[in-house]
Design a protein around this motif. Structure first.
Motif, PDB file in Angstrom:
ATOM      1  N   CYS A   1       0.985  -1.077  -0.047  1.00  0.00           N
ATOM      2  CA  CYS A   1       0.221   0.003  -0.151  1.00  0.00           C
ATOM      3  C   CYS A   1       0.954   1.157   0.107  1.00  0.00           C
ATOM      4  O   CYS A   1       1.965   1.442   0.992  1.00  0.00           O
ATOM      5  CB  CYS A   1      -0.746  -0.124   1.384  1.00  0.00           C
ATOM      6  SG  CYS A   1      -2.296   1.243   1.149  1.00  0.00           S
TER       7      CYS A   1
ATOM      8  N   ASP B   1      -1.691  -0.813  -3.593  1.00  0.00           N
ATOM      9  CA  ASP B   1      -2.807   0.059  -3.311  1.00  0.00           C
ATOM     10  C   ASP B   1      -2.589   1.410  -3.183  1.00  0.00           C
ATOM     11  O   ASP B   1      -1.735   1.835  -2.323  1.00  0.00           O
ATOM     12  CB  ASP B   1      -3.419  -0.457  -2.041  1.00  0.00           C
ATOM     13  CG  ASP B   1      -4.642   0.148  -1.768  1.00  0.00           C
ATOM     14  OD1 ASP B   1      -5.132   1.189  -2.114  1.00  0.00           O
ATOM     15  OD2 ASP B   1      -5.512  -0.325  -0.829  1.00  0.00           O
TER      16      ASP B   1
ATOM     17  N   ALA C   1      -4.520   4.199  -2.846  1.00  0.00           N
ATOM     18  CA  ALA C   1      -5.449   5.118  -2.856  1.00  0.00           C
ATOM     19  C   ALA C   1      -5.139   6.579  -2.417  1.00  0.00           C
ATOM     20  O   ALA C   1      -5.928   7.449  -2.845  1.00  0.00           O
ATOM     21  CB  ALA C   1      -6.313   4.642  -1.575  1.00  0.00           C
TER      22      ALA C   1
ATOM     23  N   THR D   1      -8.347   5.472  -6.466  1.00  0.00           N
ATOM     24  CA  THR D   1      -9.740   5.848  -6.028  1.00  0.00           C
ATOM     25  C   THR D   1     -10.357   7.299  -6.315  1.00  0.00           C
ATOM     26  O   THR D   1      -9.377   7.901  -6.456  1.00  0.00           O
ATOM     27  CB  THR D   1     -10.164   5.530  -4.676  1.00  0.00           C
ATOM     28  OG1 THR D   1     -11.529   5.847  -4.076  1.00  0.00           O
ATOM     29  CG2 THR D   1      -9.020   6.278  -3.770  1.00  0.00           C
TER      30      THR D   1
ATOM     31  N   SER E   1     -12.268   8.395  -4.263  1.00  0.00           N
ATOM     32  CA  SER E   1     -12.817   8.949  -3.019  1.00  0.00           C
ATOM     33  C   SER E   1     -11.965   9.971  -2.364  1.00  0.00           C
ATOM     34  O   SER E   1     -12.647  10.689  -1.390  1.00  0.00           O
ATOM     35  CB  SER E   1     -12.741   7.800  -2.082  1.00  0.00           C
ATOM     36  OG  SER E   1     -13.767   6.797  -2.648  1.00  0.00           O
TER      37      SER E   1
ATOM     38  N   ARG F   1     -18.836   6.364  -4.432  1.00  0.00           N
ATOM     39  CA  ARG F   1     -18.261   4.940  -4.382  1.00  0.00           C
ATOM     40  C   ARG F   1     -17.509   4.615  -5.838  1.00  0.00           C
ATOM     41  O   ARG F   1     -18.309   3.969  -6.702  1.00  0.00           O
ATOM     42  CB  ARG F   1     -19.276   3.725  -4.311  1.00  0.00           C
ATOM     43  CG  ARG F   1     -20.055   4.305  -2.927  1.00  0.00           C
ATOM     44  CD  ARG F   1     -19.077   4.259  -1.682  1.00  0.00           C
ATOM     45  NE  ARG F   1     -18.310   3.498  -1.422  1.00  0.00           N
ATOM     46  CZ  ARG F   1     -16.593   3.476  -1.197  1.00  0.00           C
ATOM     47  NH1 ARG F   1     -16.160   4.537  -1.492  1.00  0.00           N
ATOM     48  NH2 ARG F   1     -16.060   2.285  -1.194  1.00  0.00           N
TER      49      ARG F   1
HETATM   50  C1  LIG Z   1      -5.510   2.251   1.364  1.00  0.00           C
HETATM   51  C2  LIG Z   1      -7.042   2.107   0.894  1.00  0.00           C
HETATM   52  N1  LIG Z   1      -7.204   1.538   0.031  1.00  0.00           N
HETATM   53  C3  LIG Z   1      -8.619   1.597  -0.366  1.00  0.00           C
HETATM   54  C4  LIG Z   1      -9.668   2.385   0.040  1.00  0.00           C
HETATM   55  C5  LIG Z   1     -11.202   2.387  -0.183  1.00  0.00           C
HETATM   56  O1  LIG Z   1     -11.485   3.210  -0.684  1.00  0.00           O
HETATM   57  P1  LIG Z   1     -12.692   3.425  -1.491  1.00  0.00           P
HETATM   58  O2  LIG Z   1     -13.437   4.348  -0.911  1.00  0.00           O
HETATM   59  O3  LIG Z   1     -12.416   3.637  -3.065  1.00  0.00           O
HETATM   60  O4  LIG Z   1     -13.180   2.161  -1.549  1.00  0.00           O
HETATM   61  C6  LIG Z   1      -9.175   3.275   1.322  1.00  0.00           C
HETATM   62  C7  LIG Z   1     -10.068   4.064   2.025  1.00  0.00           C
HETATM   63  O5  LIG Z   1      -9.938   4.575   3.148  1.00  0.00           O
HETATM   64  C8  LIG Z   1      -7.762   3.257   1.629  1.00  0.00           C
HETATM   65  O6  LIG Z   1      -7.522   3.832   2.757  1.00  0.00           O
END
Ligand SMILES: Cc1ncc(COP(=O)(O)O)c(C=O)c1O
Length: 368
Positions: A157, A190, A192, A216, A218, A227
């Motif tokens: 990550c 990951d 994000a 993402t 998000s 989402r």
């Molecule tokens: C490292 C990580 N991956 C994935 C996600 C999930 O994000 P999503 O809102 O796209 O499902 C998060 C959300 O906090 C995150 O911190």
């Protein structure tokens, strides 16, 4: 006939759900969202487009227009892009496809809790390896664990949640090399929070490598409520994911928002720059507190470990500071009781005003 409660799958009985307590407070710096809403012109364009859409028809199952425009934005062919309901659904689809009973996923703790959680839900065995006390992970250790456990999925990550560390090119390279030597498995990076970081593994995705980079809408794109997440991966892998995911899983409003948001990429870039600047200001201002540990971050959050009083357990110190902040109207994420992050709190970068409220509250609590 007596009512009964059907038994949950044996392997799920010990599982706890994912909880991030939501408390109603003035300043919420606990879930790493963007502190800014999406641009109003974007919302207008989105609502306008939805008004014209024939809602009695299913959405485009392959999300072609979204993947086309997202691919263009990322400099990747659309066939290398898989979109889903948040990057959590991307991770779930990856684990349904490449994990499952008799298979394992390797991860380096502490990291994003859902990597282990979704692995378990999909029946995938979890191999969790500890990071070093500074939360880094050595490339040689990554290679050694991959060689030893021969996992089907390896999670990194970057920036890592909750620590903020950005993985080095060497670590990513070592993972790919070890997976190649095993001739087995897949690396999932990951990202994000990738937009906030100085480097990304996106450029390493090609037609062959067993590498997936998940992102993402998000965080940077201010669309947590909608989402939408995606990953970039070789075309053959995307095709496998499409076989597994439910048909029509991505609704019209989500596809439409993801596409229209791309018109605001310059605005989002400015927001990223301003949040990174604000993160550095937070770090600088927190650094004046003696004994407060601040972990380096390449994300839109910062992990800290408040100093304990003489004889006080670090977990109690973390909880005391978390409670003190809450009493002053500031909610941050409490990681104090987690085994790998004893005494730690994670602060999401907010607006300048929100961060000033947090800094003043922290000064009061630490000085008390
Ligand atoms: C490292 C990580 N991956 C994935 C996600 C999930 O994000 P999503 O809102 O796209 O499902 C998060 C959300 O906090 C995150 O911190």
């Amino acid at each position: 006939m007596s009512a009964h409660r059907p038994a949950v799958r044996d392997d799920l009985q010990a599982l706890e759900g994912y909880h991030s307590p939501q408390v109603s407070v003035a300043v919420r710096l606990n879930t790493n969202e963007s502190p800014f809403g999406p641009p109003p012109e974007f919302v207008d364009a989105w609502v306008e487009e939805l008004r014209a859409f024939p809602l009695h028809r299913y959405p485009d199952r392959a999300a072609r227009a979204l993947r086309e425009e997202l691919g263009h934005h990322l400099g990747q062919p659309p066939g290398r892009i898989f979109c889903a309901n948040g990057s959590n659904e991307v991770l779930q689809t990856l684990l349904l496809t490449y994990g499952g009973p008799g298979r394992t996923a390797l991860m380096f703790e502490p990291t994003y809790a859902l990597h282990a959680h979704i692995s378990r839900v999909t029946g995938t065995g979890v191999v969790a390896v500890d990071r070093r006390p500074d939360f880094s992970v050595e490339p040689a250790a990554v290679a050694r664990h991959i060689a030893e456990h021969r996992p089907d999925v390896v999670f990194l990550c970057s920036p890592n949640n909750p620590t903020g560390i950005v993985e080095s090119d060497e670590t990513i390279g070592a993972a790919l090399e070890a997976i190649g030597a095993n001739a087995r498995g897949l690396l999932v990076v990951d990202e994000a929070y990738g937009e906030f970081a100085p480097r990304s593994a996106l450029g390493l995705v090609d037609g062959d490598r067993p590498l997936v980079v998940a992102r993402t809408y998000s965080k940077v794109w201010s669309m947590a409520a909608l989402r939408l997440g995606f990953c970039v991966a070789p075309e053959w892998l995307v095709a496998e994911l499409e076989n597994v995911v439910l048909p029509y899983h991505l609704s019209v409003p989500t596809q439409s928002a993801g596409r229209l948001a791309l018109a605001y990429r310059d605005e989002m870039k400015r927001r990223v720059e301003s949040l990174v600047g604000e993160r550095e200001r937070l770090v600088e201002r927190m650094a004046v507190h003696p004994g407060l540990q601040i972990f380096p971050s390449g994300a839109n959050f910062v992990l800290i470990r408040p100093p304990a009083r003489p004889g006080e357990d670090p977990v109690d110190a973390g909880l005391r500071v978390w409670t003190g902040l809450l009493e002053r109207g500031v909610l941050v994420r409490n990681f104090a009781a987690w085994p790998h992050t004893r005494g730690c709190l994670r602060i999401t970068v907010g607006t300048r005003d929100e961060d000033d409220v947090f800094l003043a509250a922290l000064e009061e609590v630490l000085g008390a």
